[in-house]
Design a protein around this motif. Sequence first.
Motif, PDB file in Angstrom:
ATOM      1  N   TRP A 136       0.573  -1.282   0.082  1.00 51.15           N
ATOM      2  CA  TRP A 136       0.073  -0.031   0.152  1.00 51.15           C
ATOM      3  C   TRP A 136       1.075   1.276  -0.060  1.00 51.15           C
ATOM      4  CZ3 TRP A 136      -3.769  -1.935  -2.061  1.00 51.15           C
ATOM      5  CH2 TRP A 136      -4.649  -3.080  -1.416  1.00 51.15           C
ATOM      6  N   PHE A 185       0.280   3.531  -2.654  1.00 43.28           N
ATOM      7  CA  PHE A 185      -0.808   3.105  -3.697  1.00 43.28           C
ATOM      8  C   PHE A 185      -1.986   4.102  -3.878  1.00 43.28           C
ATOM      9  CE2 PHE A 185      -5.200   1.255  -3.705  1.00 43.28           C
ATOM     10  CZ  PHE A 185      -4.966   0.445  -4.779  1.00 43.28           C
ATOM     11  N   ASN A 186      -2.305   4.899  -2.630  1.00 43.39           N
ATOM     12  CA  ASN A 186      -3.391   5.955  -2.696  1.00 43.39           C
ATOM     13  C   ASN A 186      -2.790   6.984  -3.753  1.00 43.39           C
ATOM     14  OD1 ASN A 186      -4.406   3.966  -0.828  1.00 43.39           O
ATOM     15  ND2 ASN A 186      -5.193   5.744   0.252  1.00 43.39           N
ATOM     16  N   GLU A 188      -8.668   4.194   1.038  1.00 46.12           N
ATOM     17  CA  GLU A 188      -8.329   3.644   2.655  1.00 46.12           C
ATOM     18  C   GLU A 188      -9.006   2.733   3.086  1.00 46.12           C
ATOM     19  OE1 GLU A 188      -5.040   5.013   3.232  1.00 46.12           O
ATOM     20  OE2 GLU A 188      -4.600   3.516   4.724  1.00 46.12           O
ATOM     21  N   ARG A 241      -9.865  -0.568   0.366  1.00 44.63           N
ATOM     22  CA  ARG A 241      -8.773  -1.458  -0.464  1.00 44.63           C
ATOM     23  C   ARG A 241      -8.648  -2.721  -0.002  1.00 44.63           C
ATOM     24  NH1 ARG A 241      -3.509   2.258   1.156  1.00 44.63           N
ATOM     25  NH2 ARG A 241      -3.120   1.658   3.380  1.00 44.63           N
ATOM     26  N   ASP A 242      -8.503  -2.820   1.250  1.00 40.57           N
ATOM     27  CA  ASP A 242      -8.197  -4.313   1.782  1.00 40.57           C
ATOM     28  C   ASP A 242      -9.091  -5.257   1.344  1.00 40.57           C
ATOM     29  OD1 ASP A 242      -5.657  -4.012   3.135  1.00 40.57           O
ATOM     30  OD2 ASP A 242      -6.712  -2.936   4.581  1.00 40.57           O
ATOM     31  N   TYR A 274      -9.121  -5.507  -2.602  1.00 39.16           N
ATOM     32  CA  TYR A 274      -7.953  -6.431  -2.793  1.00 39.16           C
ATOM     33  C   TYR A 274      -8.266  -7.943  -2.602  1.00 39.16           C
ATOM     34  CZ  TYR A 274      -3.524  -8.721  -2.843  1.00 39.16           C
ATOM     35  OH  TYR A 274      -2.390  -9.653  -3.027  1.00 39.16           O
ATOM     36  N   VAL A 300      -3.332  -5.744  -7.514  1.00 40.68           N
ATOM     37  CA  VAL A 300      -3.172  -4.249  -7.118  1.00 40.68           C
ATOM     38  C   VAL A 300      -3.226  -3.392  -8.554  1.00 40.68           C
ATOM     39  CG1 VAL A 300      -1.638  -2.508  -6.654  1.00 40.68           C
ATOM     40  CG2 VAL A 300      -1.624  -4.789  -5.572  1.00 40.68           C
TER      41      VAL A 300
END
Lengths: 195, 214
Positions: A64, A67-68, B34, B37-38, B41, B55
Amino acid sequence: MSCEDNKIKITALIDGELDAGEQNRLRRHLEKCPACAAEKLAQSRLRKIVRKNFIPPEPPPDKWNGFNQAILNRVAPTPLARVSQLRVRWATPLALAASLAIVFGVLYFALFRVEPQIPVDGNQSLAVVSTEQASQLPVKVAVSTPHPSVSRFCEVLSTNYLKPGYETRDFPTENGKMVIIMNKAEEKKNLENKN
Amino acid sequence: MGVVLMAKIDTNEESQLIFRCKNKDREAFDQLIEKYRDRAYAMAYSIVHNNEDAVDVLQEAFIKVFENIGSFKGDSRFYTWLYRILFNLAVDCARRKKNTNVSLDDEDALPSEQTLDIAAHGTPTPSDELDRRELGELLNQCLSRIPLAQRTAVLLCDVEGLSYAEIAEVMQIAEGTVMSRLHYGRQRLAAMLEPYLQEGKISQVENESNGQTE
């Protein structure tokens, strides 16, 4: 309904997706059918196992990092880049708008702004005529202008703004010069009437 | 981790973030990424089976979300909408990479010897007692061996907790098809786990479970 159909419905039953009528019908069937009852037990058991024990794949710890930001950079440019894009994106429309504003401004002052007569000092190239005066002349519109060169002003006006059939003419007045825009046909008609 | 995946998102907070994203607020979008994303994913990975591709797909999905968030009317939950975009991109990616188990056809069952040959791939045999981690790994292996359409339906329902209507929206299929895909997917899983169930190696875990509907 066959047992095979009921077994599929059992899936919806254990997921709480059957309406009350279907639930009652299926429950009555389950009481009488050991095979379907066993199926329900097996499906319930499996559902619990998946819910409790599924381990979601986890990205590597550093995945991550950035990533953002990478996404944000692609969806919205940095402020500097945005200004640059803005400049490129709006340069042509802004230039066009500015040009149009100038043209309309000139036209407005050149063609439509007819003001009451006011004293004109010696520095002004053109006289200002009243609407009444303009109406007494064989002209369409009389104009005033701060243009330093009357002949140049008339040339620009004729070349760029006047429709065919119209022309400019300047006259000396007691207060300076006056430019009029004349309709040749009307002028001719007026002269004929006078004669 | 299942509990983490099922965590509720504060809908008010989410609505505000979405509203701000519609006004191209990058900070709000950062928070939205945020937040999801987990979970996203995990969904992408379950389809493409590759970290890098997962990703990449995720990035593309979030970019599409930002570009099209103006068209999100709030008729469905935000993550249902996100998953729909993600699902399409992930399936496309897997197809491009010619993943062997990408077909959305319900009947693209793998050869039975492959589906049942779990022990040959380094998974504990039924003779050993499975701890939580081992059972999780076994389950993941089994899931990876069922057709994509069924696997996705099972994950969206049992892991993500989506309703049939939401799964139908994500996968763009009828609710009846969701039901049958779940049924056959679970049936295949059950067949693969049967040796472990018969040995009673999973029974303790089963009894610890809670929160079932039926």
